[in-house]
Design an enzyme around this catalytic site. Structure first.
Site, PDB file in Angstrom:
ATOM      1  N   HIS A 205      26.012 -17.056  12.252  1.00 10.39           N
ATOM      2  CA  HIS A 205      25.051 -15.983  11.984  1.00 10.39           C
ATOM      3  C   HIS A 205      23.906 -15.878  12.980  1.00 10.39           C
ATOM      4  O   HIS A 205      23.067 -15.003  12.861  1.00 10.39           O
ATOM      5  CB  HIS A 205      24.455 -16.165  10.586  1.00 10.39           C
ATOM      6  CG  HIS A 205      23.467 -17.288  10.523  1.00 10.39           C
ATOM      7  ND1 HIS A 205      23.832 -18.604  10.442  1.00 10.39           N
ATOM      8  CD2 HIS A 205      22.114 -17.277  10.581  1.00 10.39           C
ATOM      9  CE1 HIS A 205      22.750 -19.356  10.433  1.00 10.39           C
ATOM     10  NE2 HIS A 205      21.687 -18.587  10.517  1.00 10.39           N
TER      11      HIS A 205
HETATM   12  C1  UD1 Z   1      17.269 -15.947   8.708  1.00 11.38           C
HETATM   13  C2  UD1 Z   1      16.427 -16.974   9.466  1.00 11.38           C
HETATM   14  C3  UD1 Z   1      17.345 -18.043  10.045  1.00 11.38           C
HETATM   15  C4  UD1 Z   1      18.245 -18.656   8.990  1.00 11.38           C
HETATM   16  C5  UD1 Z   1      18.998 -17.524   8.302  1.00 11.38           C
HETATM   17  C6  UD1 Z   1      19.909 -18.062   7.223  1.00 11.38           C
HETATM   18  C7  UD1 Z   1      14.400 -16.176  10.603  1.00 11.38           C
HETATM   19  C8  UD1 Z   1      13.807 -15.901  11.920  1.00 11.38           C
HETATM   20  N1  UD1 Z   1      15.726 -16.383  10.582  1.00 11.38           N
HETATM   21  O1  UD1 Z   1      18.097 -15.282   9.649  1.00 11.38           O
HETATM   22  O2  UD1 Z   1      16.548 -19.078  10.587  1.00 11.38           O
HETATM   23  O3  UD1 Z   1      19.150 -19.556   9.581  1.00 11.38           O
HETATM   24  O4  UD1 Z   1      18.038 -16.646   7.743  1.00 11.38           O
HETATM   25  O5  UD1 Z   1      20.532 -17.072   6.512  1.00 11.38           O
HETATM   26  O6  UD1 Z   1      13.686 -16.201   9.628  1.00 11.38           O
HETATM   27  N2  UD1 Z   1      20.689  -9.244   4.804  1.00 11.38           N
HETATM   28  C9  UD1 Z   1      21.318  -8.803   3.664  1.00 11.38           C
HETATM   29  N3  UD1 Z   1      20.973  -9.386   2.478  1.00 11.38           N
HETATM   30  C10 UD1 Z   1      20.045 -10.356   2.382  1.00 11.38           C
HETATM   31  C11 UD1 Z   1      19.415 -10.787   3.554  1.00 11.38           C
HETATM   32  C12 UD1 Z   1      19.745 -10.238   4.760  1.00 11.38           C
HETATM   33  O7  UD1 Z   1      22.150  -7.928   3.698  1.00 11.38           O
HETATM   34  O8  UD1 Z   1      19.776 -10.829   1.264  1.00 11.38           O
HETATM   35  C13 UD1 Z   1      21.020  -8.635   6.097  1.00 11.38           C
HETATM   36  C14 UD1 Z   1      19.840  -7.836   6.597  1.00 11.38           C
HETATM   37  O9  UD1 Z   1      20.165  -6.506   6.502  1.00 11.38           O
HETATM   38  C15 UD1 Z   1      19.630  -8.250   8.021  1.00 11.38           C
HETATM   39  C16 UD1 Z   1      20.615  -9.368   8.258  1.00 11.38           C
HETATM   40  O10 UD1 Z   1      21.268  -9.656   7.029  1.00 11.38           O
HETATM   41  O11 UD1 Z   1      19.939  -7.216   8.922  1.00 11.38           O
HETATM   42  C17 UD1 Z   1      19.944 -10.600   8.792  1.00 11.38           C
HETATM   43  O12 UD1 Z   1      18.908 -11.065   7.938  1.00 11.38           O
HETATM   44  P1  UD1 Z   1      17.531 -11.638   8.535  1.00 11.38           P
HETATM   45  O13 UD1 Z   1      16.708 -12.075   7.397  1.00 11.38           O
HETATM   46  O14 UD1 Z   1      16.963 -10.706   9.525  1.00 11.38           O
HETATM   47  O15 UD1 Z   1      17.872 -12.876   9.398  1.00 11.38           O
HETATM   48  P2  UD1 Z   1      18.958 -13.986   9.265  1.00 11.38           P
HETATM   49  O16 UD1 Z   1      19.929 -13.763  10.343  1.00 11.38           O
HETATM   50  O17 UD1 Z   1      19.452 -14.106   7.870  1.00 11.38           O
END
Ligand code: UD1
Length: 368
Positions: A205
């Protein structure tokens, strides 16, 4: 002693759970949980609260995703109001996500002592958003709780005074120790039709791996190579599935023979999947530590790690060269029996949260 505990994203929940439990068990301590809402789905958030025995967050900020500036700015504004109302004795943050940095800045600026759990880890790669969060949080926090020796060395290099730094072990391993037995009872292997030690588990991820087409294509190649050994269970993160769809690659992945494609797993399900895997291929930070504790071989699809103990003492291999061919070579070697058994790092014994509690309580008493 009143403490505000901060969580934002999935890897925070299993770190806060043992800390919350330890504080609750102390008659003079009261803690409240603030969830910034960075992760909000049932599968990325709620299931962890249920399985880890956490109460519903006392405060839910609902900030959600968005650019890091958007997230941090909005978290800071909302968190400031909570601190004004609650006037805690301490703010405690864990790990390296956006909530960690945003809430530590807010707390310190408002004059509250801040504790950072999982301090001192450094990958040396400032392109990782987490690395910047770690540096900011460690530079300003009052109490720095360290999981492994490298953390002590890094903080000393950054001239952090020794009296702020405490080597206490690993709260994420506290959760693993606490829930391992319970995880054995979940039926996830049957559900996915895989048998113990007869599958390879994958997660990917990191933005550096999954936000561009070339990285996604490398991951597809790795899955194909891995299925030549065993079934592959890929627990796909929303960032990765969104990006595979964006680049028109999702269907190709779905059709790989021998691949079991599943969404994000609950804590107990994933623990059982790790415990029974023949090999794990990941780019996660935390999984490197969990596999080291479980003594399951791990290949980390990154060229640096902020958790070097997992390579030095544990079962982890870093992929210096992010090329599917070198991943294949390493995977073939591990499957041919050249894995590392490793040893469990010092103080990863399930008692880190209690140590943190006792130190914080003592400090509070000595300043009262
Ligand atoms: C975040 C953390 C990372 C951790 C990861 C674990 C930061 C900088 N990054 O990254 O350190 O390893 O979490 O998961 O804080 N999304 C959903 N549902 C959710 C959450 C997210 O659909 O409940 C989607 C969002 O639309 C987003 C993408 O997943 O575009 C990524 O989520 P984001 O919170 O930006 O960062 P992670 O890659 O999860």
């Amino acid at each position: 002693m009143k403490i505000i505990l901060v969580v934002g994203a999935r890897p925070n929940f299993m770190k806060i759970a043992p800390i919350y439990r330890a504080f609750e068990a102390h008659e003079d301590m009261e803690s409240k949980i603030v969830h910034t809402g960075q992760h909000y789905d049932e599968k990325m958030s709620d299931i962890f609260f249920n399985q880890l025995g956490l109460p519903k967050p006392h405060f839910y900020l609902g900030i959600g995703g968005g650019s890091h500036t958007y997230q941090k700015a909005n978290v800071m504004l909302a968190f400031e109001k909570i601190l004004n109302d609650e006037q805690p004795d301490l703010v405690l943050v864990v790990g390296d996500v956006n909530a960690t940095a945003a809430c530590s800045i807010t707390g310190v600026k408002m004059g509250y002592p801040v504790a950072h759990v999982e301090a001192g880890l450094r990958s040396g790669d400032r392109n990782m958003p987490e690395e910047v969060n770690r540096i900011i949080t460690d530079a300003i926090s009052n109490y720095l709780f360290v999981t492994e020796h490298s953390g002590l060395v890094n903080l000393a290099k950054e001239n952090v005074p020794d009296e702020k730094v405490f080597f206490v072990g690993n709260v994420m391993i506290d959760s693993l120790v606490h829930f391992r037995e319970q995880s054995k009872g979940v039926g996830i292997l049957d559900e996915l039709e895989v048998s113990a030690k007869e599958y390879i588990l994958m997660t990917m991820h990191r933005p550096a791996n999954v936000d561009h087409e070339e990285g996604l294509k490398s991951i597809i190649q790795i899955i194909k190579d891995a299925t030549s050994h065993k079934k592959v269970v890929f627990a796909i993160h929303p960032r990765t599935s969104n990006n595979l769809k964006k680049y028109g690659l999702y269907e190709e992945v779905e059709q790989i023979p021998g691949l079991v494609l599943v969404g994000p797993q609950g804590y107990l399900q994933f623990l059982k999947l790790m415990d029974n895997a023949a090999l794990i291929i990941t780019d996660s930070g935390g999984i490197q530590e969990e596999t080291t504790f479980l003594q399951v071989p791990c290949m980390t699809f990154r060229n640096s790690t902020e958790r070097p103990i997992t390579v030095e003492l544990g079962t982890n291999f870093l992929m210096q060269d992010l090329n599917p061919h070198s991943v294949k070579e390493q995977m073939d070697a591990i499957m041919a029996g050249h894995a590392k058994q490793g040893i469990i790092p010092p103080l990863w014994d399930g008692k880190a949260a209690e140590r943190i509690r006792d130190i914080l309580y003592q400090e509070h008493q000595s300043k009262a």
